[in-house]
Write an enzyme that holds these catalytic residues in place. Structure first.
Site, PDB file in Angstrom:
ATOM      1  N   HIS A 139      -2.491 -12.024  -2.748  1.00 23.19           N
ATOM      2  CA  HIS A 139      -3.492 -12.704  -1.927  1.00 23.19           C
ATOM      3  C   HIS A 139      -3.112 -14.147  -1.610  1.00 23.19           C
ATOM      4  O   HIS A 139      -3.906 -14.880  -1.028  1.00 23.19           O
ATOM      5  CB  HIS A 139      -4.853 -12.642  -2.618  1.00 23.19           C
ATOM      6  CG  HIS A 139      -5.408 -11.253  -2.685  1.00 23.19           C
ATOM      7  ND1 HIS A 139      -6.473 -10.901  -3.493  1.00 23.19           N
ATOM      8  CD2 HIS A 139      -5.034 -10.114  -2.043  1.00 23.19           C
ATOM      9  CE1 HIS A 139      -6.731  -9.615  -3.336  1.00 23.19           C
ATOM     10  NE2 HIS A 139      -5.869  -9.118  -2.458  1.00 23.19           N
ATOM     11  N   HIS A 183       0.814  -1.209   0.000  1.00 23.46           N
ATOM     12  CA  HIS A 183       0.000   0.000   0.000  1.00 23.46           C
ATOM     13  C   HIS A 183       0.855   1.269   0.000  1.00 23.46           C
ATOM     14  O   HIS A 183       0.373   2.329  -0.369  1.00 23.46           O
ATOM     15  CB  HIS A 183      -0.961  -0.021   1.187  1.00 23.46           C
ATOM     16  CG  HIS A 183      -2.140  -0.905   0.954  1.00 23.46           C
ATOM     17  ND1 HIS A 183      -3.439  -0.472   1.071  1.00 23.46           N
ATOM     18  CD2 HIS A 183      -2.216  -2.209   0.584  1.00 23.46           C
ATOM     19  CE1 HIS A 183      -4.264  -1.464   0.794  1.00 23.46           C
ATOM     20  NE2 HIS A 183      -3.535  -2.533   0.502  1.00 23.46           N
TER      21      HIS A 183
END
Length: 731
Positions: free
Chosen positions: A269, A101
Site C-alpha cells: 500500500h 493478485h
C-alpha cells in the site's frame, strides 16, 4: 398422453422453454451431480496446449534479452494509454496489483494457486471481485508479450512487471526468477470454496465463525472471490482487531509470518491507490460474463469515461501515501502521525480517513495535480496500528525504513516465487545466489553410478534382510509427498528421515526407522558414498523389478541416480507439516473419517502427483497385489500371489462370479455368489475401479488376458514417474 407430452417423449432435444431446441442445456454433472468427477486428472490436457510438442520453455527463456524486456516495461510503466489512463502518469500501482493478485492466490496447504501457471487469465480468478481490473493490467502488458512471444510466459511477464514497477518506485528488489509455465484453460476443478455467491458471509467457510483459525482447509482467503481478507472489515464490519485475526490466519496459510505480513501489507500500500469514485451499481459484468463488444474485458463502468477519474475497482477511494509512485516510509508516517476515523467512499465502501491532516501530507489527485485528496486506510491497514503484535513490528519499520525495505523486498520475492519449487527451476540472470529455506534446498551430489554399480546396489538392498514391501513402501512414502502444484516434496532430499516426516503416522515410523537404519548401514559400507535418497528409491525400484520378474515379465525398471540428502537445518519443519499425508488411496489408508469420500481424496493425491487416470488406475492395482497397504491390511489385496506384480486385482475386481457386500463404513466383503463365502475384503477406493464407468473401462483393459505384460510395463512407467517427479535437474 397429451400432444405436448408425446412431442416431448419423442424429441431428444426437447426443452422446457417453449419447446425451443438447445444442444447446450445440460451435461453429465447436471444429471448426476454426485458422480465421481475425474476431470481433475486431465486438467492440463495436452490437446489444449497450442505450443509444439517439443517446445522447451526453459530454452526459449534463456534466449531472451531480459534487460530489453525490463526496459520496455519501464517505458510502459511511465506512459499513459488512452484506452486506460494511468494514475499519476504511472502504471506502478497497476502492475504491482496485477502481479500481487496473481501470486496472492497461493495457499500452502495443497500448494495450489499462485503465479506459477498464469491462471489469472482464466475463470474463476479472472472474474473474482477482488481481481477487478487486473484484466486491464494484463491487456496493458499485451504489446510486450506480443513482442517477446514464446520467450516469456504470462506468469513470468506479470511477476516481472510488478517487480520492475517496484524498482521504478525506488525499491531495491531482491531478484527475479523465470520459469513459470502457462496453462491454457481454466483450472476448474481446484476447490476455491463451496459458496455459490461472490463475497458470501464468512461463516460459510468457518467451523466456528468466532474462531478464525477454523477456516476451512485448504482455503486461505476469508471469502469467495477474495485473495486475502475483506478490506472493509470482517463481513464488511469495521473492526481492525478482528480483521487482524483474519490476516494472521490468511497470511500464515500463504507461508508468511507476522513480520512478512506487516511488510507486505504496508509495502503493497506504499504505491498505487484504490478506486471507488463513483457508483458501484454502474459497473458492468465481469470478464466471463461480459458480452463480445467489451473485447474480453470486464467491469465496464458506464459512468463518465469509465476510466481515469471514473475508475471503479474495490469501491474504496484514495491513495495510502502522499507520493503513491515512490517507495518510501510514508505509509507508517501517516498511519502513526494521525488519528483515523471511519468513513465511506463515494461508492459506499467502508474505509478510514485521517482527522485534521496537513494539506502537504495529502496526495494530489491521480489525474489533476492541482487538487489534493485525503489519503485513506483499509481495515487491514488499521490492524497494523491496533493489533499489539502487528504494532510492535510496524513501529520498528517506522523507525528503520531500511529494514522495512529489506524485509519487504525478500517478502515480495517469496510471495511471487513461493510456488516455483526449488531454486534449480529458476531461470535468468536476476536469480539471487541465496539458498532460502522456503525453497527447500537440497545439496547436490558429485557421483555417477555405472550400470554395474547400480546392479550391485540392487543386490545388496534385496539381500539386506529388508522385505520387498518394506523397500517399496519406504520409496513410495518418500516420493508421494511431491506436489505438482508448487513443486514441493518428493524423494529428492530424503527428508523422510528428518523431522517432521520421520514421525508422521502415515509413514509408519517404526517400520521406517528400521529401513533407514539398514540403509545407513549399507551406505557406510560403500566405497563410493551414495545418498540415502538414492538408496531409498533404488530399494523400491529393485523390489518392483523383482516382483515383475516373479510375474514372468522380464523388465528393467529405470533408475536415475543423483538425489541429494537434505539436512535438518535445510528443512523448515513448520512448513513441511503442510505436506503431512492425511490419506493415501495408493496404500489404502485414510487417517480419519473425512466429509469427502476416500475415492475423492485419491483423485486429489493423484492430481498433485501429476498422474493421469490410467496411471492412477494401474498404480493402485499394482500396489494392491504387491501387498503394500498401510499397516499390512488385507483390504483390496485381491490375489493369492501377494508380492507378484500380476494383474490379479483387475481380474478379480471385474469378475461377476463375485458379489460386493457393504459391512461397515468404507469396508466391503467380496463374496462368491455360488457359495456365499467371503473371498476378500475391500474399501471404496478399491471398488470404485469396478463401479465407476470410466475407471472400470481402464480396469477392464488391465484385466484382459492379452494385457498382462502391458499392465507390468504401465505400472513400471507410472512408478518411475512418481519416483522422478521432483528431478528438475534432468527435466
Amino acid at each position: 398422453m397429451t400432444n405436448d407430452m408425446q412431442a416431448a417423449s419423442g424429441c431428444p432435444f426437447h426443452q422446457k422453454d417453449g419447446g425451443q431446441t438447445s444442444l447446450a442445456s445440460t451435461n453429465n454433472s447436471d444429471w448426476w451431480p454426485n458422480a465421481l468427477n475425474l476431470d481433475i486428472l486431465s486438467q492440463h490436457d495436452k490437446k489444449t496446449n497450442p505450443m509444439d510438442p517439443d517446445f522447451d520453455y526453459a530454452a526459449a527463456f534463456k534466449s531472451l534479452d531480459l534487460e530489453a524486456v525490463k526496459q520496455d516495461l519501464r517505458e510502459l510503466i511511465n506512459s499513459s494509454q488512452e484506452w486506460w489512463p494511468s494514475d499519476y502518469g504511472s502504471y506502478i500501482g497497476m502492475f504491482v496489483r496485477t502481479a500481487w493478485h496473481l501470486a496472492g492466490s497461493y495457499r500452502k496447504q495443497d500448494g495450489r494457486g499462485g503465479a506459477n501457471t498464469g491462471n489469472q487469465r482464466f475463470a474463476p480468478l479472472n472474474s473474482w471481485p477482488d481481481n477487478v481490473n487486473t484484466d486491464k493490467g494484463r491487456r496493458l502488458l499485451w504489446p510486450v508479450k506480443r513482442k517477446y512471444g514464446n520467450k516469456i510466459s504470462w506468469g513470468d511477464l506479470i511477476v516481472l512487471a510488478g517487480t520492475v514497477a517496484y524498482e521504478e518506485a525506488g525499491l531495491k528488489t531482491f531478484g527475479f526468477g523465470g520459469g513459470r509455465l502457462d496453462i491454457w484453460h481454466p483450472e476448474k476443478d481446484i476447490y476455491w470454496g463451496e459458496e455459490r455467491q461472490w463475497l458470501a458471509p464468512t461463516a460459510n467457510r468457518y467451523a466456528n465463525d468466532q474462531d478464525r483459525k477454523s477456516l476451512e482447509n485448504p482455503l486461505a482467503a476469508v471469502q469467495m472471490g477474495l485473495i486475502y481478507v475483506n478490506p472493509e472489515g470482517v463481513d464488511g464490519i469495521q473492526d481492525p482487531l478482528r480483521t487482524a485475526q483474519d490476516m494472521r490466519v490468511t497470511f500464515d496459510r500463504m507461508g508468511m509470518d507476522d513480520e512478512e505480513t506487516v511488510a507486505l501489507t504496508a509495502g503493497g500500500h506504499t504505491v498505487g491507490k484504490a478506486h471507488g469514485n463513483g457508483k458501484a451499481e454502474n459497473l458492468g459484468a465481469d470478464v466471463e460474463s461480459a458480452d463480445v463488444e467489451f473485447q474480453g474485458l470486464g467491469w465496464h463502468n458506464s459512468e463518465g469515461t469509465g476510466n481515469g477519474a471514473n475508475t471503479m475497482v474495490s469501491g474504496l477511494e484514495g491513495a495510502w501515501t502522499t507520493h503513491p509512485t515512490k517507495w518510501d516510509n510514508e505509509f507508517f508516517y501517516l498511519l502513526f502521525t494521525y488519528e483515523w476515523e471511519k468513513t465511506t467512499s463515494p461508492a459506499g465502501a467502508k474505509q478510514w480517513e485521517p482527522i485534521n491532516i496537513k494539506e502537504e501530507d495529502k496526495p494530489v489527485d491521480a489525474h489533476n495535480p492541482n487538487v489534493r485528496r485525503n489519503p485513506m486506510m483499509t481495515d487491514a491497514d488499521m490492524a497494523l496500528k491496533m493489533d499489539p503484535e502487528y504494532r510492535k513490528i510496524s513501529e520498528r519499520f517506522y523507525a528503520d525504513p531500511a529494514y522495512l525495505s529489506e524485509v519487504f523486498a525478500r517478502a515480495w520475492y517469496k510471495l511471487t516465487h513461493r510456488d516455483m519449487g526449488p531454486k534449480s527451476r529458476y531461470l535468468g540472470a536476476d536469480v539471487p545466489n541465496d539458498d532460502l529455506i522456503w525453497q527447500d534446498p537440497i545439496p547436490s551430489v558429485d557421483y555417477v553410478l555405472s550400470e554395474a554399480e547400480i546392479e550391485d546396489l540392487k543386490a545388496k538392498l534385496l539381500n539386506s534382510g529388508l522385505t520387498s514391501v518394506e523397500l517399496i513402501n519406504t520409496a513410495w512414502d518418500s516420493a508421494r509427498t511431491f506436489r505438482g502444484s508448487d513443486y514441493r516434496g518428493g524423494a529428492n532430499g530424503a527428508r523422510i528421515r528428518l523431522a517432521p516426516q520421520k514421525d508422521w503416522v502415515g509413514n509408519e515410523p517404526e517400520r521406517l526407522a528400521k529401513v533407514l537404519a539398514k540403509l545407513e548401514e549399507i551406505q557406510a559400507s560403500l566405497a563410493k558414498k551414495v545418498s540415502i535418497a538414492d538408496l531409498i528409491v533404488l530399494g523400491g525400484t529393485a523390489a518392483v523389478e523383482k516382483a515383475a520378474h516373479a510375474a514372468g515379465v522380464n523388465i528393467k525398471v529405470p533408475f536415475l541416480a543423483g538425489r541429494g540428502d537434505a539436512t535438518q537445518e535445510q528443512t523448515d519443519v513448520y512448513s513441511f507439516e503442510d505436506l503431512l499425508p492425511k490419506h493415501d488411496g495408493f496404500r489404502n489408508w485414510v487417517k480419519e473419517d473425512y466429509s469427502v469420500q476416500p475415492e475423492e481424496l485419491l483423485l486429489d493425491r493423484a492430481q498433485l502427483l501429476g498422474l493421469t487416470a490410467p496411471e492412477m488406475t494401474v498404480l493402485v492395482g499394482g500396489m494392491r497385489v504387491l501387498g503394500t497397504n498401510y499397516a499390512g491390511t488385507a483390504e483390496g489385496v485381491l490375489t493369492a500371489r501377494v508380492g507378484v506384480l500380476s494383474n490379479d486385482f483387475f481380474v478379480n475386481l471385474t469378475d461377476m462370479k463375485y458379489n460386493w457386500k457393504p459391512v461397515a463404513k468404507n469396508r466391503y466383503e467380496i463374496v462368491e455368489r455360488a457359495t456365499g463365502a467371503t473371498k476378500w475384503t475391500a474399501t471404496r477406493v478399491d471398488l470404485v475401479f469396478g463401479s465407476n464407468s470410466i475407471l472400470r473401462s481402464y480396469a477392464e483393459v488391465y484385466a484382459q488376458d492379452d494385457n498382462k505384460e502391458k499392465f507390468v510395463k504401465d505400472f513400471v512407467a507410472a512408478w518411475v514417474k512418481v519416483m522422478n517427479a521432483d528431478r528438475f535437474d534432468v527435466k
